[in-house]
Scaffold this motif. Sequence first.
Motif, mmCIF file in Angstrom:
data_model
loop_
_atom_site.group_PDB
_atom_site.id
_atom_site.type_symbol
_atom_site.label_atom_id
_atom_site.label_comp_id
_atom_site.label_asym_id
_atom_site.label_seq_id
_atom_site.Cartn_x
_atom_site.Cartn_y
_atom_site.Cartn_z
ATOM 1 N N TYR A 177 0.675 -1.163 -0.017
ATOM 2 C CA TYR A 177 0.045 -0.034 0.033
ATOM 3 C C TYR A 177 1.022 1.305 0.011
ATOM 4 N N SER A 178 1.801 1.337 0.760
ATOM 5 C CA SER A 178 2.810 2.365 0.840
ATOM 6 C C SER A 178 3.552 2.795 -0.599
ATOM 7 N N LEU A 179 3.962 1.603 -1.199
ATOM 8 C CA LEU A 179 4.543 1.967 -2.415
ATOM 9 C C LEU A 179 3.627 2.362 -3.585
ATOM 10 N N ALA A 180 2.192 1.807 -3.482
ATOM 11 C CA ALA A 180 1.378 2.368 -4.209
ATOM 12 C C ALA A 180 0.642 3.667 -4.296
ATOM 13 N N ARG A 181 0.690 4.067 -2.958
ATOM 14 C CA ARG A 181 -0.387 5.254 -2.743
ATOM 15 C C ARG A 181 0.525 6.202 -2.234
ATOM 16 N N LEU A 182 1.596 5.883 -1.309
ATOM 17 C CA LEU A 182 2.401 7.305 -1.023
ATOM 18 C C LEU A 182 3.465 7.722 -1.971
ATOM 19 N N PRO B 217 -9.812 -9.701 -2.665
ATOM 20 C CA PRO B 217 -9.423 -10.686 -3.682
ATOM 21 C C PRO B 217 -7.769 -10.981 -3.722
ATOM 22 N N GLY B 218 -7.245 -9.824 -3.724
ATOM 23 C CA GLY B 218 -5.634 -9.716 -3.843
ATOM 24 C C GLY B 218 -5.175 -10.299 -2.666
ATOM 25 N N ILE B 219 -5.717 -9.978 -1.578
ATOM 26 C CA ILE B 219 -4.956 -10.342 -0.478
ATOM 27 C C ILE B 219 -5.021 -11.935 -0.355
ATOM 28 N N LEU B 220 -6.435 -12.418 -0.491
ATOM 29 C CA LEU B 220 -6.564 -13.910 -0.457
ATOM 30 C C LEU B 220 -5.706 -14.579 -1.514
ATOM 31 N N SER B 221 -5.609 -13.775 -2.611
ATOM 32 C CA SER B 221 -4.680 -14.642 -3.700
ATOM 33 C C SER B 221 -3.298 -14.903 -3.018
ATOM 34 N N ALA B 222 -2.891 -13.560 -2.619
ATOM 35 C CA ALA B 222 -1.294 -13.545 -2.249
ATOM 36 C C ALA B 222 -1.192 -14.518 -0.796
ATOM 37 N N GLY B 223 -2.308 -14.719 -0.146
ATOM 38 C CA GLY B 223 -2.056 -15.575 0.957
ATOM 39 C C GLY B 223 -1.967 -17.095 0.768
ATOM 40 N N ILE B 224 -2.971 -17.270 -0.408
ATOM 41 C CA ILE B 224 -2.952 -18.485 -0.884
ATOM 42 C C ILE B 224 -1.427 -18.951 -1.533
ATOM 43 N N VAL C 22 7.811 -12.018 1.971
ATOM 44 C CA VAL C 22 7.333 -10.651 2.299
ATOM 45 C C VAL C 22 7.422 -9.899 0.864
ATOM 46 N N PRO C 23 8.691 -10.160 0.144
ATOM 47 C CA PRO C 23 8.844 -9.587 -1.120
ATOM 48 C C PRO C 23 7.805 -9.770 -2.128
ATOM 49 N N PHE C 24 7.505 -11.256 -2.145
ATOM 50 C CA PHE C 24 6.279 -11.531 -3.111
ATOM 51 C C PHE C 24 5.031 -10.976 -2.675
ATOM 52 N N CYS C 25 4.770 -10.994 -1.521
ATOM 53 C CA CYS C 25 3.215 -10.297 -1.366
ATOM 54 C C CYS C 25 3.357 -8.766 -1.379
ATOM 55 N N SER C 26 4.417 -7.900 -1.069
ATOM 56 C CA SER C 26 4.469 -6.712 -1.236
ATOM 57 C C SER C 26 4.572 -6.265 -2.791
ATOM 58 N N TRP C 27 5.141 -7.064 -3.581
ATOM 59 C CA TRP C 27 4.977 -6.941 -4.950
ATOM 60 C C TRP C 27 3.759 -7.101 -5.797
ATOM 61 N N PHE C 28 3.271 -8.164 -5.174
ATOM 62 C CA PHE C 28 1.928 -8.469 -5.727
ATOM 63 C C PHE C 28 0.905 -7.662 -5.578
ATOM 64 N N LEU C 29 0.971 -7.165 -4.095
ATOM 65 C CA LEU C 29 -0.299 -6.273 -3.458
ATOM 66 C C LEU C 29 0.016 -4.920 -3.866
ATOM 67 N N MET C 30 1.176 -4.542 -4.135
ATOM 68 C CA MET C 30 1.521 -3.198 -4.795
ATOM 69 C C MET C 30 0.842 -3.035 -6.010
ATOM 70 N N GLY C 31 0.674 -4.133 -7.020
ATOM 71 C CA GLY C 31 0.110 -3.978 -8.093
ATOM 72 C C GLY C 31 -1.402 -4.079 -8.156
ATOM 73 N N TYR C 32 -1.740 -4.614 -7.306
ATOM 74 C CA TYR C 32 -3.379 -4.824 -6.867
ATOM 75 C C TYR C 32 -3.812 -3.450 -6.399
ATOM 76 N N PHE C 33 -3.136 -2.826 -5.334
ATOM 77 C CA PHE C 33 -3.773 -1.353 -4.760
ATOM 78 C C PHE C 33 -3.760 -0.573 -5.812
ATOM 79 N N LYS C 34 -2.773 -0.629 -7.025
ATOM 80 C CA LYS C 34 -2.867 0.119 -7.925
ATOM 81 C C LYS C 34 -4.139 0.286 -8.934
ATOM 82 N N THR C 35 -4.849 -0.821 -8.966
ATOM 83 C CA THR C 35 -6.205 -1.012 -9.499
ATOM 84 C C THR C 35 -7.345 -0.332 -8.944
#
Length: 282
Positions: free
Chosen positions: A98-103, A198-205, A155-168
């Motif tokens: 979220y920080s990388l996508a929004r701030l 959905p993005g958080i669940l996908s990253a979690g799985i 953590v790197p995977f979740c951060s990169w994955f969710l950064m792209g999702y938050f941008k949507t």
Amino acid sequence: MAVRRGGPTRRVLVLWVPLVLLMAFTLFPFWWMLMTSIKPDTELYDAKQSPLWVKAATGAHYRDLFTQLPFLTWVGNSLLVSGTATLLSLAIGTLAGYSLARLKFRGATTLGTIIFVAYLVPTTMLFLPLAFVVRWLGLYNTPWALIATYPTFLVPFCSWFLMGYFKTIPREIEECAIIDGCSRAQALWRIVLPLATPGILSAGIFAFTFSWNEFIYALTFVQSPSYKTIPVGVVGQLSTGDVLFWGKLMAAAVLGSVPIALIYSALSGHFAAGLTTGAVKG
């Protein structure tokens, strides 16, 4: 008329035939694994028997896992390590993404690239330095050694994955919430996270799957049989030199894949796209 008569045939050839072939190719290893796990040893090691079918099914291999091996202990360790590491990595990765996508701050793009590169670093390059860290922390030969080291690649995977999702997710949603009196943290908790489910669940799985199947760290940092996870326990106990107990190995593989299959099945309905459609009126 010729086009209409050829329509269903073309649909079968273009859609259903490739789909059936793809399903057969995907399910073939699981079918082989299941057939091997229920074959008696006399049939399993008979070269004249078909490897894709069984004549006299048996549950002896599954029974031996629970009576001769601490398989339930391995399952509990895998659940503890994978679940804890996934929750910890999701918490950190959500905030980082979220920080990388929004701030807006200096070096955000560079930091995002570094996180992505860190995710690409193979575990075989990190387990030796991490071994010294684990020993220094006094966590060697405990489940906490795995819980502490798995986030290095989760953590790197979740951060990169969710950064792209938050941008949507449209920024206007948060801006409206902030205008209405929400702080940045409240907007994240009440508005953004529900939309990002959905993005958080996908990253979690994916994170849980990576943790569940991880082998190198589990083999290096844990030696006691009572703390081993399924991959290490099964390989260590069911392979002796060049002797492999294929029936028990495949039975353990079948049971080990059940939690992942259940999680995917239970959460598949949350992977729908377009949750933010219509959230902002033009």
